[in-house]
Scaffold this motif. Structure first.
Motif, short mmCIF file in Angstrom:
data_model
loop_
_atom_site.label_atom_id
_atom_site.label_comp_id
_atom_site.label_asym_id
_atom_site.label_seq_id
_atom_site.Cartn_x
_atom_site.Cartn_y
_atom_site.Cartn_z
N HIS A 9 -32.13 -9.16 50.84
CA HIS A 9 -31.97 -10.60 50.61
C HIS A 9 -33.17 -11.16 49.86
N LEU A 10 -34.36 -10.68 50.15
CA LEU A 10 -35.55 -11.14 49.45
C LEU A 10 -35.51 -10.73 47.99
N PHE A 11 -35.06 -9.49 47.73
CA PHE A 11 -34.93 -9.06 46.34
C PHE A 11 -33.93 -9.93 45.59
N ASP A 12 -32.76 -10.16 46.21
CA ASP A 12 -31.71 -10.92 45.55
C ASP A 12 -32.09 -12.37 45.34
N SER A 13 -32.94 -12.92 46.22
CA SER A 13 -33.35 -14.31 46.08
C SER A 13 -34.60 -14.47 45.22
N ARG A 14 -35.05 -13.35 44.60
CA ARG A 14 -36.16 -13.34 43.65
C ARG A 14 -37.50 -13.64 44.31
N ARG A 15 -37.62 -13.40 45.61
CA ARG A 15 -38.88 -13.63 46.30
C ARG A 15 -39.74 -12.36 46.32
N LEU A 16 -39.13 -11.23 45.93
CA LEU A 16 -39.86 -9.98 45.75
C LEU A 16 -39.42 -9.36 44.44
N TRP A 17 -40.27 -8.51 43.88
CA TRP A 17 -39.86 -7.81 42.66
C TRP A 17 -40.17 -6.34 42.82
N ARG A 18 -39.37 -5.52 42.13
CA ARG A 18 -39.54 -4.07 42.18
C ARG A 18 -40.43 -3.64 41.01
N ALA A 19 -41.50 -2.95 41.33
CA ALA A 19 -42.46 -2.57 40.29
C ALA A 19 -41.84 -1.68 39.24
N GLN A 20 -40.89 -0.80 39.62
CA GLN A 20 -40.33 0.12 38.65
C GLN A 20 -39.49 -0.58 37.61
N ASP A 21 -39.06 -1.82 37.89
CA ASP A 21 -38.24 -2.54 36.91
C ASP A 21 -39.05 -3.08 35.74
N VAL A 22 -40.35 -3.20 35.88
CA VAL A 22 -41.17 -3.85 34.86
C VAL A 22 -41.17 -3.08 33.55
N ALA A 23 -41.11 -1.77 33.64
CA ALA A 23 -41.25 -0.94 32.45
C ALA A 23 -39.92 -0.63 31.76
N ARG A 24 -38.87 -1.33 32.09
CA ARG A 24 -37.58 -1.05 31.49
C ARG A 24 -37.62 -1.24 29.97
N ALA A 25 -36.84 -0.37 29.29
CA ALA A 25 -36.77 -0.45 27.83
C ALA A 25 -36.03 -1.71 27.41
N PRO A 26 -36.30 -2.22 26.21
CA PRO A 26 -35.59 -3.40 25.73
C PRO A 26 -34.08 -3.15 25.68
N SER A 27 -33.30 -4.19 25.91
CA SER A 27 -31.86 -4.06 25.90
C SER A 27 -31.35 -3.77 24.50
N ARG A 28 -30.29 -2.97 24.43
CA ARG A 28 -29.62 -2.70 23.16
C ARG A 28 -28.46 -3.66 22.95
N GLN A 29 -28.29 -4.60 23.89
CA GLN A 29 -27.13 -5.48 23.88
C GLN A 29 -27.57 -6.93 23.77
N ALA A 30 -27.92 -7.34 22.57
CA ALA A 30 -28.32 -8.74 22.36
C ALA A 30 -27.15 -9.66 22.68
N THR A 31 -27.45 -10.81 23.23
CA THR A 31 -26.39 -11.75 23.60
C THR A 31 -25.79 -12.46 22.38
N GLY A 32 -26.53 -12.47 21.28
CA GLY A 32 -26.09 -13.22 20.11
C GLY A 32 -26.60 -14.64 20.11
N HIS A 33 -27.36 -15.00 21.14
CA HIS A 33 -27.97 -16.32 21.25
C HIS A 33 -29.48 -16.11 21.37
N ALA A 34 -30.21 -16.43 20.32
CA ALA A 34 -31.64 -16.14 20.29
C ALA A 34 -32.39 -16.78 21.46
N ALA A 35 -32.02 -18.01 21.81
CA ALA A 35 -32.71 -18.70 22.89
C ALA A 35 -32.49 -18.01 24.23
N LEU A 36 -31.28 -17.50 24.45
CA LEU A 36 -31.00 -16.79 25.70
C LEU A 36 -31.69 -15.44 25.71
N ASP A 37 -31.66 -14.73 24.61
CA ASP A 37 -32.35 -13.43 24.53
C ASP A 37 -33.84 -13.59 24.86
N ALA A 38 -34.42 -14.70 24.40
CA ALA A 38 -35.84 -14.93 24.65
C ALA A 38 -36.13 -15.14 26.13
#
Length: 205
Positions: A9-38
């Motif tokens: 529940h803490l993870f889902d409510s954004r009160r904790l973060w998983r360290a291994q997620d920080v190094a994820r590669a950039p997405s190959r699936q741009a949304t097509g909306h520059a402001a949202l991608d940012a």
């Protein structure tokens, strides 16, 4: 068991973060909306994952948000499947958004059958994206969609009522699309903390 549930529940409510997620590669699936991608940590939709689009009402631009992505996928010959949409797509609008209708399929189903159909389409690996409108989907059902998206390496999008935002979810990304004020908020995003600043509808509609 209660400690595990509380931690999730803490993870889902954004009160904790998983360290291994920080190094994820950039997405190959741009949304097509520059402001949202940012706003998104990977610069686009999370790859091979479930994204939840929580809407305050239908017809407020929730489909327009995905049209650039669906246009890109269908023009590349990727199949896009709509599972149990609440309304039949208006062909002229989708054509105007440059979606190749030859690559668009619609599955008519209800309840658990719709969830099963979405899961099978995702697992097949033959689709570029699967959109679904699950009714009364619990955490277990959403987790199955998430795992199916990972297995089939497919983009999964689930449209659900905004009221579901209070419940935890295994989705990699959760967006709230609101009519008053007309804006989009990132509630949860894999790979970082959700930005507090909402995105006005003019930035993506």
């Amino acid at each position: 068991m209660s400690a595990v549930v509380a931690l999730e529940h803490l993870f889902d409510s954004r009160r904790l973060w998983r360290a291994q997620d920080v190094a994820r590669a950039p997405s190959r699936q741009a949304t097509g909306h520059a402001a949202l991608d940012a706003l998104l940590p990977g610069g686009g939709w999370p790859d091979s994952a479930l994204s939840e689009l929580l809407v305050s009402a239908s017809g407020i631009g929730e489909l327009r948000l995905l049209w650039p992505t669906l246009a890109r996928l269908t023009q590349a010959g990727e199949r896009v499947v709509l599972v149990a949409p609440p309304h039949l797509p208006y062909p002229q609008a989708w054509l105007a958004a440059q979606v190749d209708l030859r690559q668009l399929s619609i599955v008519h189903a209800q309840g658990r059958d719709a969830l099963w159909a979405a899961e099978q389409c995702l697992r097949s690996g033959s689709c570029g994206a699967v959109l679904c409108w699950p009714q009364q989907a619990d955490d277990r059902a959403l987790r199955r969609l998430q795992v199916a998206a990972e297995t089939g390496q497919t983009l999964a999008f689930a449209y659900r009522p905004l009221g579901e935002a209070i419940n935890p979810s295994p989705a990699a990304l959760r967006l709230a699309i609101e009519a008053r004020p007309a804006q989009l908020r990132v509630l949860k995003c894999r790979g970082g903390l959700a930005p507090a600043q909402p995105l006005p509808v003019a930035a993506w509609s």
